[in-house]
Design a protein around this motif. Structure first.
Motif, PDB file in Angstrom:
ATOM      1  N   MET A 260       0.843  -1.178   0.000  1.00 49.99           N
ATOM      2  CA  MET A 260       0.000   0.000   0.000  1.00 49.99           C
ATOM      3  C   MET A 260       0.899   1.255   0.000  1.00 49.99           C
ATOM      4  O   MET A 260       1.963   1.250   0.586  1.00 49.99           O
ATOM      5  N   PRO A 261       0.446   2.300  -0.636  1.00 46.37           N
ATOM      6  CA  PRO A 261       1.302   3.487  -0.736  1.00 46.37           C
ATOM      7  C   PRO A 261       1.478   4.239   0.585  1.00 46.37           C
ATOM      8  O   PRO A 261       2.477   4.919   0.769  1.00 46.37           O
ATOM      9  N   ALA A 262       0.540   4.115   1.509  1.00 40.26           N
ATOM     10  CA  ALA A 262       0.609   4.894   2.747  1.00 40.26           C
ATOM     11  C   ALA A 262       1.207   4.123   3.911  1.00 40.26           C
ATOM     12  O   ALA A 262       1.604   4.733   4.898  1.00 40.26           O
ATOM     13  N   PHE A 263       1.266   2.808   3.817  1.00 39.29           N
ATOM     14  CA  PHE A 263       1.748   2.021   4.949  1.00 39.29           C
ATOM     15  C   PHE A 263       2.153   0.624   4.516  1.00 39.29           C
ATOM     16  O   PHE A 263       1.813   0.164   3.432  1.00 39.29           O
ATOM     17  N   VAL A 264       2.890  -0.023   5.395  1.00 41.11           N
ATOM     18  CA  VAL A 264       3.179  -1.449   5.295  1.00 41.11           C
ATOM     19  C   VAL A 264       2.480  -2.081   6.486  1.00 41.11           C
ATOM     20  O   VAL A 264       2.574  -1.569   7.606  1.00 41.11           O
ATOM     21  N   LEU A 265       1.776  -3.173   6.257  1.00 47.06           N
ATOM     22  CA  LEU A 265       1.079  -3.858   7.344  1.00 47.06           C
ATOM     23  C   LEU A 265       1.782  -5.181   7.622  1.00 47.06           C
ATOM     24  O   LEU A 265       1.995  -5.970   6.709  1.00 47.06           O
ATOM     25  N   ILE A 266       2.129  -5.402   8.876  1.00 47.40           N
ATOM     26  CA  ILE A 266       2.699  -6.674   9.312  1.00 47.40           C
ATOM     27  C   ILE A 266       1.719  -7.279  10.304  1.00 47.40           C
ATOM     28  O   ILE A 266       1.299  -6.610  11.248  1.00 47.40           O
ATOM     29  N   VAL A 267       1.350  -8.532  10.078  1.00 49.02           N
ATOM     30  CA  VAL A 267       0.432  -9.240  10.975  1.00 49.02           C
ATOM     31  C   VAL A 267       1.154 -10.459  11.514  1.00 49.02           C
ATOM     32  O   VAL A 267       1.719 -11.240  10.752  1.00 49.02           O
TER      33      VAL A 267
ATOM     34  N   LEU B 193      -7.364   5.562   2.603  1.00 55.66           N
ATOM     35  CA  LEU B 193      -6.561   4.957   3.668  1.00 55.66           C
ATOM     36  C   LEU B 193      -7.348   3.844   4.355  1.00 55.66           C
ATOM     37  O   LEU B 193      -6.833   2.743   4.573  1.00 55.66           O
ATOM     38  N   ASN B 194      -8.619   4.105   4.671  1.00 54.71           N
ATOM     39  CA  ASN B 194      -9.476   3.075   5.276  1.00 54.71           C
ATOM     40  C   ASN B 194      -9.664   1.890   4.341  1.00 54.71           C
ATOM     41  O   ASN B 194      -9.598   0.740   4.762  1.00 54.71           O
ATOM     42  N   ALA B 195      -9.914   2.171   3.067  1.00 57.01           N
ATOM     43  CA  ALA B 195     -10.110   1.091   2.095  1.00 57.01           C
ATOM     44  C   ALA B 195      -8.841   0.258   1.933  1.00 57.01           C
ATOM     45  O   ALA B 195      -8.901  -0.976   1.868  1.00 57.01           O
ATOM     46  N   ASP B 196      -7.688   0.925   1.887  1.00 59.60           N
ATOM     47  CA  ASP B 196      -6.418   0.205   1.768  1.00 59.60           C
ATOM     48  C   ASP B 196      -6.144  -0.648   2.998  1.00 59.60           C
ATOM     49  O   ASP B 196      -5.628  -1.761   2.879  1.00 59.60           O
ATOM     50  N   LEU B 197      -6.503  -0.140   4.169  1.00 51.17           N
ATOM     51  CA  LEU B 197      -6.296  -0.920   5.393  1.00 51.17           C
ATOM     52  C   LEU B 197      -7.193  -2.154   5.382  1.00 51.17           C
ATOM     53  O   LEU B 197      -6.732  -3.257   5.713  1.00 51.17           O
ATOM     54  N   ALA B 198      -8.447  -2.006   4.989  1.00 51.06           N
ATOM     55  CA  ALA B 198      -9.347  -3.159   4.910  1.00 51.06           C
ATOM     56  C   ALA B 198      -8.833  -4.171   3.885  1.00 51.06           C
ATOM     57  O   ALA B 198      -8.857  -5.389   4.122  1.00 51.06           O
ATOM     58  N   LYS B 199      -8.339  -3.683   2.764  1.00 46.75           N
ATOM     59  CA  LYS B 199      -7.799  -4.561   1.716  1.00 46.75           C
ATOM     60  C   LYS B 199      -6.550  -5.289   2.218  1.00 46.75           C
ATOM     61  O   LYS B 199      -6.395  -6.490   1.971  1.00 46.75           O
ATOM     62  N   ALA B 200      -5.674  -4.594   2.908  1.00 53.19           N
ATOM     63  CA  ALA B 200      -4.454  -5.218   3.432  1.00 53.19           C
ATOM     64  C   ALA B 200      -4.781  -6.264   4.497  1.00 53.19           C
ATOM     65  O   ALA B 200      -4.144  -7.326   4.547  1.00 53.19           O
ATOM     66  N   LEU B 201      -5.785  -5.985   5.333  1.00 52.39           N
ATOM     67  CA  LEU B 201      -6.179  -6.963   6.349  1.00 52.39           C
ATOM     68  C   LEU B 201      -6.785  -8.208   5.705  1.00 52.39           C
ATOM     69  O   LEU B 201      -6.524  -9.334   6.147  1.00 52.39           O
ATOM     70  N   ALA B 202      -7.567  -8.027   4.648  1.00 49.80           N
ATOM     71  CA  ALA B 202      -8.136  -9.177   3.938  1.00 49.80           C
ATOM     72  C   ALA B 202      -7.035 -10.010   3.289  1.00 49.80           C
ATOM     73  O   ALA B 202      -7.065 -11.247   3.323  1.00 49.80           O
ATOM     74  N   LYS B 203      -6.049  -9.349   2.725  1.00 54.84           N
ATOM     75  CA  LYS B 203      -4.928 -10.053   2.102  1.00 54.84           C
ATOM     76  C   LYS B 203      -4.121 -10.820   3.149  1.00 54.84           C
ATOM     77  O   LYS B 203      -3.720 -11.964   2.918  1.00 54.84           O
ATOM     78  N   ALA B 204      -3.907 -10.209   4.306  1.00 46.86           N
ATOM     79  CA  ALA B 204      -3.179 -10.891   5.387  1.00 46.86           C
ATOM     80  C   ALA B 204      -3.956 -12.111   5.862  1.00 46.86           C
ATOM     81  O   ALA B 204      -3.369 -13.173   6.121  1.00 46.86           O
ATOM     82  N   ARG B 205      -5.272 -11.978   5.957  1.00 47.63           N
ATOM     83  CA  ARG B 205      -6.110 -13.114   6.369  1.00 47.63           C
ATOM     84  C   ARG B 205      -5.989 -14.263   5.372  1.00 47.63           C
ATOM     85  O   ARG B 205      -5.832 -15.418   5.743  1.00 47.63           O
TER      86      ARG B 205
ATOM     87  N   SER C  81       5.604   7.393   2.887  1.00 46.97           N
ATOM     88  CA  SER C  81       5.565   8.811   2.509  1.00 46.97           C
ATOM     89  C   SER C  81       4.176   9.311   2.113  1.00 46.97           C
ATOM     90  O   SER C  81       3.869  10.483   2.311  1.00 46.97           O
ATOM     91  N   ASP C  82       3.312   8.468   1.576  1.00 45.00           N
ATOM     92  CA  ASP C  82       1.986   8.930   1.144  1.00 45.00           C
ATOM     93  C   ASP C  82       0.967   8.985   2.280  1.00 45.00           C
ATOM     94  O   ASP C  82      -0.193   9.333   2.046  1.00 45.00           O
ATOM     95  N   ALA C  83       1.368   8.670   3.488  1.00 43.40           N
ATOM     96  CA  ALA C  83       0.429   8.599   4.605  1.00 43.40           C
ATOM     97  C   ALA C  83      -0.252   9.937   4.892  1.00 43.40           C
ATOM     98  O   ALA C  83      -1.384   9.965   5.366  1.00 43.40           O
ATOM     99  N   LEU C  84       0.400  11.037   4.596  1.00 47.40           N
ATOM    100  CA  LEU C  84      -0.191  12.353   4.857  1.00 47.40           C
ATOM    101  C   LEU C  84      -1.060  12.855   3.712  1.00 47.40           C
ATOM    102  O   LEU C  84      -2.029  13.574   3.938  1.00 47.40           O
ATOM    103  N   THR C  85      -0.740  12.482   2.497  1.00 41.32           N
ATOM    104  CA  THR C  85      -1.422  13.077   1.350  1.00 41.32           C
ATOM    105  C   THR C  85      -2.583  12.237   0.830  1.00 41.32           C
ATOM    106  O   THR C  85      -3.428  12.761   0.109  1.00 41.32           O
ATOM    107  N   ILE C  86      -2.630  10.977   1.177  1.00 45.16           N
ATOM    108  CA  ILE C  86      -3.689  10.098   0.671  1.00 45.16           C
ATOM    109  C   ILE C  86      -5.028  10.491   1.309  1.00 45.16           C
ATOM    110  O   ILE C  86      -5.072  10.930   2.457  1.00 45.16           O
ATOM    111  N   GLU C  87      -6.102  10.365   0.543  1.00 51.26           N
ATOM    112  CA  GLU C  87      -7.425  10.660   1.091  1.00 51.26           C
ATOM    113  C   GLU C  87      -7.744   9.666   2.200  1.00 51.26           C
ATOM    114  O   GLU C  87      -7.386   8.494   2.126  1.00 51.26           O
ATOM    115  N   PHE C  88      -8.449  10.135   3.221  1.00 53.28           N
ATOM    116  CA  PHE C  88      -8.710   9.283   4.377  1.00 53.28           C
ATOM    117  C   PHE C  88      -9.591   8.084   4.014  1.00 53.28           C
ATOM    118  O   PHE C  88      -9.389   6.989   4.524  1.00 53.28           O
ATOM    119  N   ALA C  89     -10.541   8.277   3.122  1.00 53.02           N
ATOM    120  CA  ALA C  89     -11.401   7.162   2.690  1.00 53.02           C
ATOM    121  C   ALA C  89     -10.567   6.078   2.013  1.00 53.02           C
ATOM    122  O   ALA C  89     -10.794   4.884   2.214  1.00 53.02           O
TER     123      ALA C  89
END
Length: 100
Positions: free
Chosen positions: A1-8, A75-87, A65-73
């Motif tokens: 994801m452009p705004a974050f890396v998710l580690i589970v 960011l939420n969608a990317d987080l949900a997508k990353a969590l689904a991928k981790a699952r 780096s994109d964590a500040l400029t990305i739209e908040f909606a």
């Protein structure tokens, strides 16, 4: 994801609660910038994690780096997508498909 890396990381204990952590390095900017990114992440976690988090696992968001400029909606969608991928990846690791 452009705004974050998710580690589970599954804890492997009897506690079904999902934990989270946030890391933002000085590469992104000074304290004001880092705190703003952390506030955005905390709000995204508050809105997204109850429905999508993996129970019994720790989740770590590493700011990019994109964590500040990305739209908040987004960011939420990317987080949900990353969590689904981790699952999916954890399910595949725990239940491998038989090779024919």
């Amino acid at each position: 994801m452009p705004a974050f890396v998710l580690i589970v990381h599954p804890r492997g204990d009897a506690d079904a609660a999902a934990g989270y952590g946030i890391t933002v390095t000085k590469k992104l900017g000074g304290a004001v910038v880092r705190n703003r990114v952390k506030r955005r992440f905390r709000e995204a976690i508050r809105q997204t994690m109850p429905a999508h988090a993996l129970p019994g696992a720790d989740h770590v968001l590493i700011g990019r780096s994109d964590a500040l400029t990305i739209e908040f909606a987004r960011l939420n969608a990317d987080l949900a997508k990353a969590l689904a991928k981790a699952r999916r990846r954890l399910d595949e690791r725990d239940n491998p498909k038989p090779v024919s």
